[in-house]
Design an enzyme around this catalytic site. Structure first.
Site: not given
Length: 444
Positions: A170, A345, A403
């Site tokens: 991320s 994601d 994710h």
């Protein structure tokens, strides 16, 4: 009969008392305890320190002084790496209840040492002496992190020559390139034996990535043509603000875009289109606010653990939309880089990453663009993902994952990181070229 009844009642009472007084099993089994944990002072921020938890390799294939060391950094900005530790890739993690730690079948410390660092200061259990000490840009993040890692190595002299790989996901799509760039450019002969950088579902080149949402969800069937246009307009607002260098406003515009996207799709989470509920990272918060957890980790009982720090997020707000793509380009000429994404994601997924990859100023890009994209299958012969590799760059798209790739596909994520670090299988060895153009570089 009356005596028998009385005897039964007495025995029942005794059994109940024994069951009540029986000690509860420990929250952390002995095997779940970190090898080391504590605080690393950060220079040049006196009074500030980074919290870490280190887990030695369970089944190392080399002497420990030569065993690779993975450093894990969480994103946010402002989120704790203890999420990665206890929810994703650590040796033990919470799955359904905060009071139940379960052995992770895909722990990343099977063959390698694994170091989780709450980065930057002010995040998780890390300490910022003042708000002014919290980094406002990636240069400062890298300086602090490097100082902390050098301290860790000096505390463990036998570790000083261990190959180091920085990993994260991320917003660590910025932290990882930043520390890699700092070491390669300014500390090439320093104490950190850098061997590679790995980024999962990263935010690395935001101005490019923010422009992929509309087309991605449209071709996924999640919005219609009218909604696609509305999303494109929202994207353009953020891009225009970046061009005007109105960084905080650009970050706010991106947040508004993601909110719009969430409302349009109605998904439980943009992080994984297949989930009926959001990821249960709240379980880690509940776990780490228990007295026993703090005692085991060497943290003061008065410290309140938070998954993400609003203060750190606000301090770094103006950094959100700034690109570190040039840092990845610099690293690719000098070390190994792994970019992997869970295919479910919608925030920082495959399309988002591929778009900025194809704009890199890297000498190997031409060869990478024609390299074969190979099918990766797990031990049962099920498709686990797709791997494209040339030179120092390896790109992996992971099926069935969002994710948090290690959460969704624990064993596959471990096999991927081990293959990449050791240079084995699809993730290493000889480069594979094909004569036809790769499907990676389609126009969107």
């Amino acid at each position: 009969m009356e005596q028998a009844t009385t005897l039964f009642i007495l025995l029942s009472t005794l059994l109940l008392a024994v069951s009540v007084e029986s000690p509860q099993p420990p929250l952390f089994p002995d095997e779940a305890l970190p090898t080391k944990s504590g605080y690393l002072p950060v220079k040049p921020a006196p009074g500030s320190s980074m919290f870490y938890a280190f887990y030695e390799a369970q089944e190392p294939t080399t002497p420990l002084p030569d065993t690779p060391l993975l450093v894990w950094l969480q994103g946010g900005p402002g989120c704790s790496s203890m999420i990665g530790n206890f929810y994703e890739l650590g040796p033990w993690r919470v799955v359904s209840r905060a009071t139940d730690l379960e052995r992770n079948p895909g722990a990343w410390n099977r063959l390698f040492g694994l170091l989780f660092v709450d980065n930057p200061i002010g995040v998780g259990f890390s300490i910022a002496a003042s708000q002014q000490d919290i980094p406002t840009n990636q240069r400062q993040v890298a300086e602090h992190l490097y100082a902390a890692l050098v301290e860790f190595l000096e505390q463990n002299p036998s570790f000083e020559n261990r190959p180091v790989y920085f990993t994260g996901e991320s917003y660590a799509g910025k932290y990882v390139p930043a520390i890699g760039y700092y070491i390669l450019k300014e500390k090439p002969n320093g104490k950190v034996n850098l061997k590679g950088l790995a980024i999962g579902n990263g935010l690395t080149d935001p101005v490019t990535q923010v422009q992929t949402h509309a087309v991605n969800v449209y071709y996924s069937g999640l919005v219609n043509a009218k909604q696609r246009v509305e999303l494109q307009k929202a994207q353009e607002i953020s891009v225009a603000l970046v061009k005007s260098q109105k960084w905080r406003e650009a970050a706010d515009a991106r947040t508004e875009l993601l909110t719009l996207l969430s409302n349009m799709t109605g998904l439980a989470t943009l992080y994984n289109t297949a989930r009926a509920i959001p990821y249960r990272t709240d379980l880690v918060v509940d776990l780490l606010n228990q007295r026993e957890a703090k005692r085991v980790l060497g943290v003061s009982e008065t410290v309140r653990f938070e998954e993400c720090s609003d203060e750190v997020e606000d301090v770094l707000r103006a950094d959100v939309m700034k690109s570190v793509k040039f840092m990845v380009e610099y690293a690719l000429e000098r070390t190994q880089v792994l970019l992997y994404q869970g295919m479910l994601d919608l925030r920082d997924g495959v399309v988002s990453t591929e778009e900025w990859m194809k704009t890199m100023n890297w000498s190997g890009l031409g060869m990478f663009s024609t390299a074969e994209r190979r099918v990766w299958k797990d031990e049962d012969g099920v498709v686990a993902g797709y791997v494209q590799r040339w030179g120092n760059l390896c790109h992996v798209a992971v099926t069935g994952a969002g994710h948090f790739v290690p959460t969704d596909k624990a064993v596959n994520s471990r096999d991927m990181i081990e293959g990449w670090v050791l240079g084995k299988g699809l993730f290493g060895g000889k480069d594979v070229k094909q004569t036809t153009s790769s499907s990676l570089y389609h126009s969107i």
